[in-house]
Design a protein around this motif. Structure first.
Motif, PDB file in Angstrom:
ATOM      1  N   GLU A 136      -4.987  48.858-141.951  1.00  0.00           N
ATOM      2  CA  GLU A 136      -4.714  48.303-143.018  1.00  0.00           C
ATOM      3  C   GLU A 136      -4.726  49.515-144.246  1.00  0.00           C
ATOM      4  OE1 GLU A 136      -5.746  44.998-146.320  1.00  0.00           O
ATOM      5  OE2 GLU A 136      -6.997  45.114-144.624  1.00  0.00           O
ATOM      6  N   ILE A 137      -6.029  50.239-144.231  1.00  0.00           N
ATOM      7  CA  ILE A 137      -6.231  51.373-145.066  1.00  0.00           C
ATOM      8  C   ILE A 137      -5.253  52.520-144.829  1.00  0.00           C
ATOM      9  CG2 ILE A 137      -7.506  53.190-145.929  1.00  0.00           C
ATOM     10  CD1 ILE A 137      -9.983  50.978-145.655  1.00  0.00           C
ATOM     11  N   SER A 138      -5.264  52.813-143.715  1.00  0.00           N
ATOM     12  CA  SER A 138      -4.168  53.923-143.427  1.00  0.00           C
ATOM     13  C   SER A 138      -2.782  53.587-143.782  1.00  0.00           C
ATOM     14  CB  SER A 138      -3.988  54.072-141.720  1.00  0.00           C
ATOM     15  OG  SER A 138      -5.127  54.633-141.290  1.00  0.00           O
ATOM     16  N   VAL A 139      -2.082  52.386-143.496  1.00  0.00           N
ATOM     17  CA  VAL A 139      -0.853  52.108-144.212  1.00  0.00           C
ATOM     18  C   VAL A 139      -0.840  52.042-145.860  1.00  0.00           C
ATOM     19  CG1 VAL A 139       0.767  50.103-144.389  1.00  0.00           C
ATOM     20  CG2 VAL A 139      -0.145  50.631-142.103  1.00  0.00           C
ATOM     21  N   LEU A 140      -1.836  51.637-146.180  1.00  0.00           N
ATOM     22  CA  LEU A 140      -1.913  51.765-147.900  1.00  0.00           C
ATOM     23  C   LEU A 140      -1.645  53.434-148.264  1.00  0.00           C
ATOM     24  CD1 LEU A 140      -2.268  50.462-150.516  1.00  0.00           C
ATOM     25  CD2 LEU A 140      -4.804  50.644-150.336  1.00  0.00           C
ATOM     26  N   VAL A 141      -2.578  54.121-147.666  1.00  0.00           N
ATOM     27  CA  VAL A 141      -2.423  55.382-148.170  1.00  0.00           C
ATOM     28  C   VAL A 141      -1.303  56.077-147.767  1.00  0.00           C
ATOM     29  CG1 VAL A 141      -3.624  57.783-147.661  1.00  0.00           C
ATOM     30  CG2 VAL A 141      -4.987  55.794-148.084  1.00  0.00           C
ATOM     31  N   LEU A 142      -0.470  55.873-146.472  1.00  0.00           N
ATOM     32  CA  LEU A 142       0.613  56.463-146.343  1.00  0.00           C
ATOM     33  C   LEU A 142       1.768  55.846-147.349  1.00  0.00           C
ATOM     34  CD1 LEU A 142       0.761  55.743-142.218  1.00  0.00           C
ATOM     35  CD2 LEU A 142       1.074  57.886-143.594  1.00  0.00           C
ATOM     36  N   SER A 143       1.658  54.553-147.889  1.00  0.00           N
ATOM     37  CA  SER A 143       2.660  54.019-148.844  1.00  0.00           C
ATOM     38  C   SER A 143       2.483  54.779-150.044  1.00  0.00           C
ATOM     39  CB  SER A 143       2.293  52.502-149.222  1.00  0.00           C
ATOM     40  OG  SER A 143       1.206  52.319-149.917  1.00  0.00           O
ATOM     41  N   TRP A 144       1.405  55.460-150.545  1.00  0.00           N
ATOM     42  CA  TRP A 144       0.897  56.287-151.625  1.00  0.00           C
ATOM     43  C   TRP A 144       1.667  57.915-151.481  1.00  0.00           C
ATOM     44  CZ3 TRP A 144      -4.792  55.455-152.021  1.00  0.00           C
ATOM     45  CH2 TRP A 144      -5.292  53.883-152.251  1.00  0.00           C
ATOM     46  N   LEU A 145       1.341  57.994-150.028  1.00  0.00           N
ATOM     47  CA  LEU A 145       1.814  59.391-149.730  1.00  0.00           C
ATOM     48  C   LEU A 145       3.433  59.486-149.894  1.00  0.00           C
ATOM     49  CD1 LEU A 145      -0.641  60.571-147.225  1.00  0.00           C
ATOM     50  CD2 LEU A 145      -0.557  61.138-149.696  1.00  0.00           C
TER      51      LEU A 145
END
Length: 184
Positions: A71-80
């Protein structure tokens, strides 16, 4: 995003960021301060410091959705995915700065650039039809140096992007150059 960085730091504090970085095993990569328009002697000398090797490894871990949890990885990827600065490593990819999150020319890019006087950095993940690759490029130089080396630095970063593009587009990618994963 400078505003988002400062909002995050006001919300959770720089010590929480430092603890998380340590928990992720980042020994040479750190956030030193909030974003400031002007740095004076009472402030940390730089906003951040980092290791290209650590950043490339972190991005590879992020690509496999293994940073803390999925979940956190996908969130950070969405920011990037929102990064629009394609002036460094990403320049030879030839993609639309506003459309690469959903795919442009068969490529997807998640990355973050950083610019300070005498510093340029670009870390990211490039995914293509054959594979994906994580990368990091950080350049530092004396800003007083003449002639100004910025054009040479950017040209070198562009050269770094070419083999990354080839690696994700080529029919066969050496394992040492790519990390296979399913993009979010």
């Amino acid at each position: 995003d400078n505003l988002a960085t400062n909002v995050l730091l006001r919300t959770i504090g720089i010590q929480a960021v430092k603890r998380t970085a340590a928990a992720l095993g980042l020994a040479d990569t750190r956030l030193n301060d909030r974003v400031r328009i002007e740095r004076t002697v009472e402030h940390p000398r730089t906003l951040s410091s980092g290791s290209a090797a650590e950043w490339a490894s972190f991005m590879a871990t992020l690509a496999t959705r293994s940073v803390i949890n999925e979940e956190i990885s996908v969130l950070v990827l969405s920011w990037l995915a929102a990064g629009v600065d394609l002036s460094m490593v990403a320049q030879p990819f030839g993609i639309d700065p506003l459309a690469h999150a959903v795919g442009d020319r068969g490529l997807r890019l998640w990355h973050k650039t950083g610019t300070e006087v005498g510093t340029r950095a670009d870390v990211g993940i490039l995914s293509g039809p054959r594979s994906a690759i994580s990368y990091a490029a950080i350049a530092n130089w004396d800003p007083e140096k003449r002639p100004d080396p910025l054009d040479s630095v950017l040209s070198s970063m562009h050269l770094m992007g070419r083999p990354a593009l080839k690696a994700v587009s080529a029919a066969e990618t050496p394992r040492s150059e790519a990390h296979k994963y399913e993009p979010p």
